[in-house]
Design an enzyme around this catalytic site. Structure first.
Site, PDB file in Angstrom:
ATOM      1  CB  THR A  86      -4.329   5.333  -5.781  1.00 18.59           C
ATOM      2  OG1 THR A  86      -5.126   5.916  -4.754  1.00 18.59           O
ATOM      3  CG2 THR A  86      -3.946   6.382  -6.794  1.00 18.59           C
ATOM      4  CB  CYS A  89      -9.442   5.043  -0.124  1.00 13.48           C
ATOM      5  SG  CYS A  89      -7.812   5.457   0.548  1.00 13.48           S
ATOM      6  N   GLY A 123      -2.742   9.323  -4.006  1.00  8.21           N
ATOM      7  CA  GLY A 123      -3.930   9.886  -4.669  1.00  8.21           C
ATOM      8  C   GLY A 123      -3.670  11.030  -5.643  1.00  8.21           C
ATOM      9  CG  HIS A 170      -5.273   5.307   3.849  1.00  7.72           C
ATOM     10  ND1 HIS A 170      -4.764   4.792   2.672  1.00  7.72           N
ATOM     11  CD2 HIS A 170      -4.195   5.686   4.593  1.00  7.72           C
ATOM     12  CE1 HIS A 170      -3.432   4.881   2.710  1.00  7.72           C
ATOM     13  NE2 HIS A 170      -3.062   5.410   3.856  1.00  7.72           N
ATOM     14  CD  GLU A 185      -0.263   6.811   5.589  1.00 11.76           C
ATOM     15  OE1 GLU A 185       0.715   6.666   6.339  1.00 11.76           O
ATOM     16  OE2 GLU A 185      -0.738   5.874   4.911  1.00 11.76           O
ATOM     17  CG  ASP A 223      -1.820   1.232   1.275  1.00 15.56           C
ATOM     18  OD1 ASP A 223      -2.429   1.537   0.223  1.00 15.56           O
ATOM     19  OD2 ASP A 223      -1.910   1.900   2.318  1.00 15.56           O
ATOM     20  CB  SER A 224       0.090   4.767  -0.766  1.00 10.59           C
ATOM     21  OG  SER A 224      -1.032   4.922   0.086  1.00 10.59           O
ATOM     22  CB  CYS A 240      -2.844   0.994  -2.716  1.00 12.61           C
ATOM     23  SG  CYS A 240      -2.830   2.708  -3.285  1.00 12.61           S
TER      24      CYS A 240
END
Lengths: 269, 269
Positions: B74, B183, B42, B185, B151, B9-10, B72
């Protein structure tokens, strides 16, 4: 791919899978076979159920389907591996999808399973659940009286409610948080089962979950239908086509073409 | 198979997938990579996200994983097909599982999607939903302010609730019956999102649904872990390991080993 998905069951139970496939995958054509002449499969020997399943698969292969769905828990429990080994197209059963959905749903790790005698005797759900999550607790019960009620079209009668109550009585004190409807006939009785089990037990329909897994597998194999035209489904049954059609039209809420198929008497050698 | 599932993931968002894999597949070992040094993905160009995803996959391949999960949205939207074409092991993204779950859940055929700018610009959810069910209505909105909050570990603050309210305000009048958290997150913000959307909108976590599809695919490929021993997971991140560890331990509710990985400055030729 424009070939059909072939769905088979001992009778009308697999229509619960077919309905969800129609809803979740509206572009897919379905060919359905209900073995209503020989329902129920639950009390039959594994050998007999395996033989019947092979026969139906042979019949369905003439339509060159892209996938076979064994939409009968009893047949999945005993015949899935054999059918899968025999064919080059994907073969989907109804037990693992229900097991995976129950594992996703449960928070307390205690899962109930109801099914036919054949399914419960095979311990197929326990095996599927523990293969994935070894410490899951499973409480199973066979309900031989339920399939015949559904095949007679008795979904919401007082008699049905009474039979469901008596059948599930022992399970109501078990602190499970979800109950797998481990027979594709049982979603016809969702209201009655839900009334008995109460609001704290989530019912897992192996039919709904199987439709979703069909979607997953067709996508991952690049086999989803690409046409936007409305598919025309075909239904076959080995028993009384009038009762089948009545139940199918009421459940699917649409006009249903039913073709009767008569099993041939075997030649005596 | 005892090889690990590699999840990337990012940043910390993919931990929502990792947590569900741990719960739904407790025998599977996980190797996780969070690209926290370069989060958020993103606002980045598709080209850059594709390049980053290849880099992380290259890093993860040294562990010989049995599956790569692009956790992720994106990166799934722009890089899934390329990564899948490149590797011989299964590669799972997070967009189609969420789309399939939403199609299973919706009763009125109107589905909302929230995601990063990159995900929403790609129309990946609309494409995935309409590939399966052409007449689904989709309402999408990008929410660029949400990933940075997660984050920073700000899940339940007043500031977070306010930002979520402002971000989703336009969606509350839309008669959708489910909203895809597009997403990974966003499940960190489930409480805040649920409060704004109200009880009539079912939230679909692409993280939870992806874990279930990982289970489906491993089963159908005969790749489920067979050991009963408790797996030891490994976590890597490219940014501050202390913040990552803090969020990971709080979210996963267990001791987490985090190894920092520093991207090298490229040689100038």
């Amino acid at each position: 791919m424009q070939q059909a998905i072939a769905i088979l069951d001992s009778g009308v139970g697999g229509l619960t899978v077919a309905k969800e496939v129609m809803r979740q995958l509206p572009q897919e054509k379905i060919i359905y076979f209900g073995d209503t002449a020989r329902t129920p499969y639950g009390p039959r020997s594994p050998l007999e159920v395996i033989q019947f399943t092979h026969q139906i698969v042979d019949y369905l292969l003439q339509f060159q389907p892209k996938m076979i769905v064994i939409a009968c828990n009893t047949a999945t429990a005993v015949a899935l591996d054999e059918i899968r080994a025999r064919l080059s197209i994907p073969v989907v059963g109804v037990i693992h999808p229900g097991a995976r959905a129950a594992i996703k749903t449960t928070r307390n790790g205690m899962i109930g399973v109801i099914g036919t005698e054949g399914t419960i005797k095979s311990s197929a759900y326990e095996l599927a659940l523990r293969q994935i999550s070894p410490h899951i607790q499973v409480v199973s019960q066979s309900c031989p009286q339920l399939v015949p009620l559904v095949e007679k079209g008795l979904f919401r009668t007082n008699e049905t409610q009474l039979v469901v109550e008596q059948t599930l009585r022992n399970l109501t004190d078990v602190p499970m948080d979800c109950l797998i409807l481990g027979c594709t006939h049982y979603p016809f009785l969702t209201e009655a089962i839900s009334t008995v089990m109460g609001p704290n037990v989530t019912l897992i329909s192996s039919a709904d979950e199987t439709a979703r897994e069909i979607s997953t597998i067709l996508y991952h194999k690049g086999m989803l239908a690409t046409s936007n035209s409305i598919p025309v489904h075909q239904f076959f049954c080995s028993g009384d086509p009038y009762m089948f059609k009545k139940i199918a039209q009421s459940w699917l809420n649409e006009e249903t073409r039913v073709t009767p198929v008569v099993w041939q008497v075997p030649h005596i050698i």
